[in-house]
Enzyme design. Structure first.
Site, mmCIF file in Angstrom:
data_model
loop_
_atom_site.group_PDB
_atom_site.id
_atom_site.type_symbol
_atom_site.label_atom_id
_atom_site.label_comp_id
_atom_site.label_asym_id
_atom_site.label_seq_id
_atom_site.Cartn_x
_atom_site.Cartn_y
_atom_site.Cartn_z
ATOM 1 N N ARG A 82 -2.478 -12.557 -10.727
ATOM 2 C CA ARG A 82 -3.012 -11.422 -9.392
ATOM 3 C C ARG A 82 -2.946 -11.359 -8.227
ATOM 4 O O ARG A 82 -3.198 -11.074 -7.151
ATOM 5 C CB ARG A 82 -3.690 -10.465 -10.152
ATOM 6 C CG ARG A 82 -3.172 -9.162 -9.500
ATOM 7 C CD ARG A 82 -3.772 -8.215 -10.091
ATOM 8 N NE ARG A 82 -4.852 -7.956 -12.045
ATOM 9 C CZ ARG A 82 -5.165 -8.462 -12.538
ATOM 10 N NH1 ARG A 82 -6.583 -8.858 -11.597
ATOM 11 N NH2 ARG A 82 -6.000 -8.698 -13.857
ATOM 12 N N TYR A 136 2.825 10.263 9.478
ATOM 13 C CA TYR A 136 3.931 9.620 8.327
ATOM 14 C C TYR A 136 3.458 11.238 8.336
ATOM 15 O O TYR A 136 1.990 11.213 7.273
ATOM 16 C CB TYR A 136 3.655 8.468 8.781
ATOM 17 C CG TYR A 136 4.545 8.594 6.700
ATOM 18 C CD1 TYR A 136 6.541 8.497 7.069
ATOM 19 C CD2 TYR A 136 4.800 7.853 6.230
ATOM 20 C CE1 TYR A 136 7.220 7.989 5.958
ATOM 21 C CE2 TYR A 136 5.001 7.165 4.950
ATOM 22 C CZ TYR A 136 6.884 7.519 4.886
ATOM 23 O OH TYR A 136 7.291 7.443 3.854
ATOM 24 N N ASP A 208 -1.220 2.785 11.317
ATOM 25 C CA ASP A 208 -0.075 2.901 11.165
ATOM 26 C C ASP A 208 1.003 2.210 12.328
ATOM 27 O O ASP A 208 1.687 2.962 13.041
ATOM 28 C CB ASP A 208 0.612 4.380 10.621
ATOM 29 C CG ASP A 208 1.632 3.904 9.068
ATOM 30 O OD1 ASP A 208 2.489 2.402 10.171
ATOM 31 O OD2 ASP A 208 2.309 4.903 8.787
ATOM 32 N N LYS A 233 10.696 -1.867 6.173
ATOM 33 C CA LYS A 233 10.908 -0.739 7.438
ATOM 34 C C LYS A 233 11.382 -2.558 8.047
ATOM 35 O O LYS A 233 12.952 -2.861 7.804
ATOM 36 C CB LYS A 233 10.831 0.221 8.688
ATOM 37 C CG LYS A 233 10.518 1.208 7.770
ATOM 38 C CD LYS A 233 10.889 2.157 7.422
ATOM 39 C CE LYS A 233 9.890 2.984 6.331
ATOM 40 N NZ LYS A 233 8.979 4.543 6.580
HETATM 41 C C1 LIG Z 1 8.459 4.497 5.736
HETATM 42 C C2 LIG Z 1 6.903 4.215 6.169
HETATM 43 C C3 LIG Z 1 5.453 4.085 5.237
HETATM 44 C C4 LIG Z 1 5.530 4.210 4.239
HETATM 45 O O1 LIG Z 1 6.007 3.123 3.647
HETATM 46 P P1 LIG Z 1 6.912 3.019 2.109
HETATM 47 O O2 LIG Z 1 6.863 1.364 2.274
HETATM 48 O O3 LIG Z 1 8.213 3.933 2.352
HETATM 49 O O4 LIG Z 1 6.434 3.104 1.489
HETATM 50 C C5 LIG Z 1 4.681 4.222 5.854
HETATM 51 N N1 LIG Z 1 4.842 4.231 7.538
HETATM 52 C C6 LIG Z 1 5.949 4.578 8.543
HETATM 53 C C7 LIG Z 1 5.425 5.212 9.787
HETATM 54 C C8 LIG Z 1 6.324 5.538 7.774
HETATM 55 O O5 LIG Z 1 8.156 5.292 8.245
#
Ligand SMILES: *Cc1c(COP(=O)(O)O)cnc(C)c1O
Length: 422
Positions: A82, A136, A208, A233
């Site tokens: 972990r 988001y 974020d 992403k």
């Molecule tokens: C896709 C996304 C997330 C979440 O990411 P996941 O890996 O899909 O959980 C968070 N913030 C933004 C701005 C996103 O586009």
């Protein structure tokens, strides 16, 4: 550096910290760091990349080492699966190396898990969390659901109203969640100003930063305490993995790490190796997709069907001035709003595209399109924004990939022409 291998990773060997104290990973410009970071000889052995350490169990040479291993909880020390192994440590170290001001990075199995893990690290019952109104959608859902259930009160604020933001703080406000540009509507907020206000009021600022990545926006350097990225992403970049990360300076990194360990967060070594592979080319991919996105945005600006192009890289687009002041780069994600208030115009346009996939994600090598109706997910700011015609409401979000720009333009052109209403 990869050629100067010494020993393979040993149990608790020296120099195994996953923090950014290794000379090789922290030096040079961002692209040099993308190439070198995380490639410690004790992790890579004689090859370029760290192997995939597929490990739940770490073996100890004797009981004395077992006892020692249980006592210390340091980065880069083998303990139990972990806490990771060199594949995950290398990725975390590489992410730390491209985030100026970070002492360390915690990995999570998704971007949403990173947002949850970071918020749970800084909030307790009775606290108030300020959330940007362009957040988001799953972040909103988390604030209104999970966090509310544990006694945290979420209040939303207009990302463009700095004074309104300052006025919303109360004694109980302990954290703020920013997102800039918002991943649907692309407003750029004045992050340095908002983060400074949060700090002055004694609240932790989380951002974020998935849109820009640390390459485009060094969030900690701009005043934020915790920078969160969905690695799904741009870092993964190939639409084949899910992962998230949160980085912070010494104080917040410790808290993030403790909380992630309490929650049992761990990422698979296979996915960590894929993410590390994606990271090496992220700089190039971002430059290419941002340049194509800008070309498409310019083209869209000249179309009668389009009322507004929401692309921070585009001069004249909302947030462009702040983007120029604070950002070092962009990406392929932007939106545009239709001039027609026909509720189905965006659906028809997206259905008529052939080179753009239809999907929720973004940041991959392949282009995607998504119909959007931002009014449905806002509570603290007007949509359409003040000054827009009431019918300028719905649109399309594009994630521009690595295809030839002329082909993408031709595809959009035929989609507009083919779906034009009589
Ligand atoms: C896709 C996304 C997330 C979440 O990411 P996941 O890996 O899909 O959980 C968070 N913030 C933004 C701005 C996103 O586009």
């Amino acid at each position: 550096m990869g050629g100067r291998s010494r020993s393979a990773a040993r149990n608790g060997g020296p120099g195994m910290s996953a923090k950014n104290d290794s000379g090789a990973s922290g030096k040079g410009g961002p692209h040099t760091r993308l190439a070198a970071a995380g490639r410690r000889p004790e992790w890579t052995g004689p090859v370029v990349n760290p192997p995939v350490w597929r490990a739940s169990t770490h073996l100890y040479p004797d009981t004395a080492a077992l006892k020692e291993g249980g006592r210390t909880n340091e980065d880069g020390r083998f303990f139990y699966g972990r806490r990771g192994a060199p594949t995950q440590w290398a990725l975390a170290e590489a992410l730390t190396a491209i985030e100026p001001g970070a002492a360390g990075t915690v990995l999570y199995p998704s971007g949403v898990a990173a947002i949850a893990g970071a918020l749970l690290a800084v909030l307790k019952p009775g606290d108030v969390l300020l959330v940007t109104d362009n957040a988001y959608e799953p972040s909103r859902v988390m604030a209104n659901g999970l966090l509310r259930r544990m006694g945290v009160e979420a209040r939303f604020f207009d990302p463009r109203d700095v004074d309104g933001f300052a006025a919303q703080f109360c004694e109980r406000t302990k954290a703020v969640l920013l997102e800039s540009p918002g991943s649907l509507t692309m407003e750029v907020c004045d992050v340095p100003a908002l983060a400074a206000i949060a700090r002055e009021k004694g609240a932790v600022s989380l951002i974020d930063n998935t849109w820009a990545s640390p390459l485009g926006f060094p969030a900690l350097e701009r005043g934020c305490d915790i920078a969160i990225t969905s690695l799904t992403k741009h870092v993964g970049g190939h639409s084949d993995l899910m992962m998230g990360a949160a980085s912070g300076g010494e104080r917040w990194y410790r808290r993030l790490r403790q909380t992630a360990q309490a929650l049992g967060q761990v990422v698979s070594p296979d996915d960590a190796a894929l993410a590390l592979r994606g990271l090496r080319t992220m700089g190039l991919r971002l430059e290419r997709s941002a340049a194509t996105a800008l070309a498409l945005a310019e083209w869209l600006e000249g179309r009668d069907e389009v009322a507004h192009v929401l692309c921070p890289m585009l001069p004249g687009s909302p947030g462009h001035e702040l983007w120029r002041r604070d950002f070092a780069g962009g990406c392929g994600l932007f939106s545009f709003i239709f001039a027609s208030d026909d509720a189905e115009a965006a659906d028809r346009f997206v259905d008529a595209l052939s080179l753009f996939g239809i999907g929720f994600s973004w940041g991959g090598f392949e282009s995607l399109a998504l119909p959007i109706d931002p009014a449905k997910v806002r509570t603290a700011s007007a949509w359409p924004p003040a000054g827009w015609a009431p019918g300028h409401r719905r649109g399309v979000r594009l994630s521009v990939g690595l295809e030839d720009p002329a082909d993408l333009v031709a595809d959009m052109e035929q989609a507009f022409t083919g779906t034009r209403q009589a």
